[in-house]
Design a protein around this motif. Structure first.
Motif, PDB file in Angstrom:
ATOM      1  N   UNK A 344      13.665  51.107   4.058  1.00  0.00           N
ATOM      2  CA  UNK A 344      13.366  49.692   4.275  1.00  0.00           C
ATOM      3  C   UNK A 344      12.609  49.491   5.578  1.00  0.00           C
ATOM      4  N   UNK A 345      13.006  50.163   6.630  1.00  0.00           N
ATOM      5  CA  UNK A 345      12.399  49.978   7.950  1.00  0.00           C
ATOM      6  C   UNK A 345      10.974  50.516   7.985  1.00  0.00           C
ATOM      7  N   UNK A 346      10.731  51.645   7.347  1.00  0.00           N
ATOM      8  CA  UNK A 346       9.370  52.177   7.284  1.00  0.00           C
ATOM      9  C   UNK A 346       8.454  51.247   6.496  1.00  0.00           C
ATOM     10  N   UNK A 347       8.970  50.711   5.411  1.00  0.00           N
ATOM     11  CA  UNK A 347       8.157  49.783   4.607  1.00  0.00           C
ATOM     12  C   UNK A 347       7.901  48.493   5.375  1.00  0.00           C
ATOM     13  N   UNK A 348       8.911  48.006   6.086  1.00  0.00           N
ATOM     14  CA  UNK A 348       8.732  46.781   6.870  1.00  0.00           C
ATOM     15  C   UNK A 348       7.752  47.011   8.016  1.00  0.00           C
ATOM     16  N   UNK A 349       7.819  48.189   8.627  1.00  0.00           N
ATOM     17  CA  UNK A 349       6.887  48.513   9.717  1.00  0.00           C
ATOM     18  C   UNK A 349       5.498  48.821   9.200  1.00  0.00           C
ATOM     19  N   UNK A 350       5.408  49.204   7.926  1.00  0.00           N
ATOM     20  CA  UNK A 350       4.125  49.604   7.355  1.00  0.00           C
ATOM     21  C   UNK A 350       3.607  50.875   7.991  1.00  0.00           C
ATOM     22  N   UNK A 351       4.532  51.719   8.472  1.00  0.00           N
ATOM     23  CA  UNK A 351       4.136  52.879   9.252  1.00  0.00           C
ATOM     24  C   UNK A 351       5.320  53.822   9.397  1.00  0.00           C
ATOM     25  N   UNK A 352       5.027  55.079   9.750  1.00  0.00           N
ATOM     26  CA  UNK A 352       6.078  56.024  10.128  1.00  0.00           C
ATOM     27  C   UNK A 352       6.121  56.212  11.640  1.00  0.00           C
ATOM     28  N   UNK A 353       5.350  55.409  12.380  1.00  0.00           N
ATOM     29  CA  UNK A 353       5.378  55.474  13.836  1.00  0.00           C
ATOM     30  C   UNK A 353       6.797  55.242  14.337  1.00  0.00           C
ATOM     31  N   UNK A 354       7.268  56.097  15.222  1.00  0.00           N
ATOM     32  CA  UNK A 354       8.659  56.074  15.653  1.00  0.00           C
ATOM     33  C   UNK A 354       9.071  54.738  16.260  1.00  0.00           C
ATOM     34  N   UNK A 355       8.258  54.199  17.160  1.00  0.00           N
ATOM     35  CA  UNK A 355       8.596  52.931  17.806  1.00  0.00           C
ATOM     36  C   UNK A 355       8.611  51.793  16.790  1.00  0.00           C
ATOM     37  N   UNK A 356       7.602  51.757  15.916  1.00  0.00           N
ATOM     38  CA  UNK A 356       7.530  50.689  14.918  1.00  0.00           C
ATOM     39  C   UNK A 356       8.715  50.738  13.967  1.00  0.00           C
ATOM     40  N   UNK A 357       9.091  51.936  13.544  1.00  0.00           N
ATOM     41  CA  UNK A 357      10.226  52.075  12.629  1.00  0.00           C
ATOM     42  C   UNK A 357      11.525  51.679  13.334  1.00  0.00           C
ATOM     43  N   UNK A 358      11.683  52.071  14.604  1.00  0.00           N
ATOM     44  CA  UNK A 358      12.890  51.721  15.353  1.00  0.00           C
ATOM     45  C   UNK A 358      13.022  50.208  15.488  1.00  0.00           C
ATOM     46  N   UNK A 359      11.934  49.540  15.790  1.00  0.00           N
ATOM     47  CA  UNK A 359      11.993  48.074  15.923  1.00  0.00           C
ATOM     48  C   UNK A 359      12.330  47.410  14.603  1.00  0.00           C
ATOM     49  N   UNK A 360      11.806  47.938  13.509  1.00  0.00           N
ATOM     50  CA  UNK A 360      12.140  47.383  12.198  1.00  0.00           C
ATOM     51  C   UNK A 360      13.596  47.667  11.851  1.00  0.00           C
ATOM     52  N   UNK A 361      14.096  48.848  12.242  1.00  0.00           N
ATOM     53  CA  UNK A 361      15.476  49.211  11.909  1.00  0.00           C
ATOM     54  C   UNK A 361      16.477  48.349  12.671  1.00  0.00           C
ATOM     55  N   UNK A 362      16.089  47.801  13.786  1.00  0.00           N
ATOM     56  CA  UNK A 362      16.985  46.892  14.510  1.00  0.00           C
ATOM     57  C   UNK A 362      17.318  45.657  13.678  1.00  0.00           C
ATOM     58  N   UNK A 363      16.498  45.377  12.676  1.00  0.00           N
ATOM     59  CA  UNK A 363      16.721  44.217  11.806  1.00  0.00           C
ATOM     60  C   UNK A 363      17.181  44.627  10.405  1.00  0.00           C
TER      61      UNK A 363
END
Length: 432
Positions: A344-363
């Motif tokens: 879910x977090x990777x799809x929400x971030x639209x990326x596998x970038x570590x920072x982007x995925x981490x920020x999405x995973x917080x939600x």
């Protein structure tokens, strides 16, 4: 070694790409089998005294990845490779922190950016420290750390990290759930505390003392000791002391062989009190106790197979169909929810970038088979309902399923809502 690892990776990728393609994938001509996989590193004891726990984790994560891949994989924009499957790469820590750190370096060198580990809070702390230093020194190769079992409370309190997400309830949360049952168990007037001598085991006993003083100040603590992790082959001396203490209950966070050998020794010593455990529901413990454990062994978990709900029952039956051997019967709901949160977090971030995925995973907020949970952004501690079960014979009321073909299962005696299991945090997180 690198050649062997590449062959192993290829094998795992092929195994995980077996799911059917969705109509969208077929129309787009973007076959999951042709897509570049998102590799996830599993760092666990896959040999040695705790190999059974590492293999149990792998089966759970494999099944979770297969489910994501079966529905098409992780859906990313074309610039990120489009829809991509998940692939798990195994790294053996051999139950040693130095080996785990070596495995982490290998995973990073192999291009993996998501690391998963949980069996041992001491190893978790070592990995977390190394990941913090690595991510600061090498921002182009930052690593995300997903923790499914290391429950030392400090990992999301004083040692909290932006790069670390815990999907298991930590020790204080689990102890609070157990205490809801102990509080009402008026037959218990004295308790024996025993645990593994490392950060997690110490935290369990410390919290047991604190919560007993608050919830049941009338209970006397007649034993309080720690033992080496994974090195005790004969628990008979400990069992003898437990019996001689006259304790009506044992409270322990032991896991793996340390739990199985402890309860087996207690049974052989003729101990008749109750065991309040974190992990007494599997990996040999019910079979070791046999009839002596009926009505006497309790376990706290995020989920149990006998949770009274049709979707939960179907979930468990699907796992047993995938892994039908009795010795493979240990399914973790939290690991399934963790993999759903990652996708879910990777799809929400639209990326596998570590920072982007981490920020999405917080939600992240996920649900599966009637169970659900959400990530608390303040400390990266997953919030979810908990259950406490008591060991009973299969076929008795509330026990449709047994554990590992033992003939014994766990009847749910208390369900704790996520809001009641939630604990305050001491985290002061630094974010990039």
């Amino acid at each position: 070694m690198n050649k062997l690892r590449r062959h192993a990776l290829k094998y795992l990728q092929l195994a995980l790409w077996a799911g059917p393609l969705s109509a969208v994938d077929a129309m787009a001509g973007n076959s999951v089998k042709e897509a570049r996989p998102i590799r996830l590193a599993l760092i666990e004891s896959l040999s040695g005294p705790f190999a059974n726990t590492g293999e149990a984790v792998f089966r759970n994560l494999l099944w979770a990845a297969e489910r994501v891949n079966a529905r098409g994989g992780v859906r990313l924009p074309p610039a990120q490779g489009g829809t991509r499957p998940l692939a798990i790469v195994r790294y053996d820590s051999k139950g040693q922190n130095e080996e785990a750190l070596s495995a982490l370096r290998s995973a990073i060198d192999d291009g993996v950016r998501v690391v998963m580990q949980g069996n041992s809070s001491a190893t978790a702390a070592a990995l977390l420290g190394a990941i913090e230093k690595h991510n600061e020194r090498d921002p182009e190769r930052r690593v995300l750390y997903l923790n499914y079992s290391a429950v030392d409370p400090t990992l999301t309190n004083e040692k909290c990290s932006f790069w670390h997400f815990r999907f298991d309830a930590h020790a204080d949360m689990r102890m609070a759930a157990l205490m809801q049952v102990i509080r009402d168990d008026k037959a218990v007037h004295s308790a024996y505390l025993i645990g593994q001598d490392y950060s997690f085991g110490q935290a369990v006993l410390r919290e047991a003392r604190r919560q007993l003083a608050v919830q049941r100040p009338d209970i006397r603590i007649v034993g309080d000791e720690l033992h080496p992790v994974g090195r005790v082959k004969d628990f008979a001396p400990y069992a003898a002391k437990i019996r001689q203490s006259g304790a009506q209950a044992v409270i322990t966070g032991n896991w793996g062989n340390d739990l199985m050998l402890l309860v087996k020794a207690a049974r052989e010593a003729g101990y008749e009190g109750r065991f309040y455990t974190f992990y007494g529901n599997a990996l040999g413990a019910p079979a070791a106790l046999g009839d002596a454990g009926v009505g006497k062994v309790l376990a706290v978990a995020d989920w149990l197979p006998n949770v009274p709900a049709a979707d939960s029952r179907a979930f468990y039956q699907a796992f047993r169909q995938r892994f039908p051997r009795n010795e493979d019967d240990y399914v973790h709901m939290r690991m399934q929810l963790m993999m759903e949160a990652l996708a879910q977090s990777m799809e929400r971030a639209g990326s596998t970038d570590t920072v982007a995925v981490a920020r999405a995973m917080e939600q992240a907020s996920v649900q599966l088979a009637g169970r659900s949970g959400w990530m608390r952004a303040a400390d990266h501690q997953f919030q979810q309902p908990l259950v406490v079960g008591v060991m009973e014979r299969k076929g008795s009321e509330g026990v449709a399923f047994d554990v590992e073909g033992s003939g014994y299962g766990f009847r749910v005696v208390r369900e704790i809502a996520a809001r009641d299991a939630e604990q305050p945090s001491l985290c002061h997180m630094r974010r990039p």
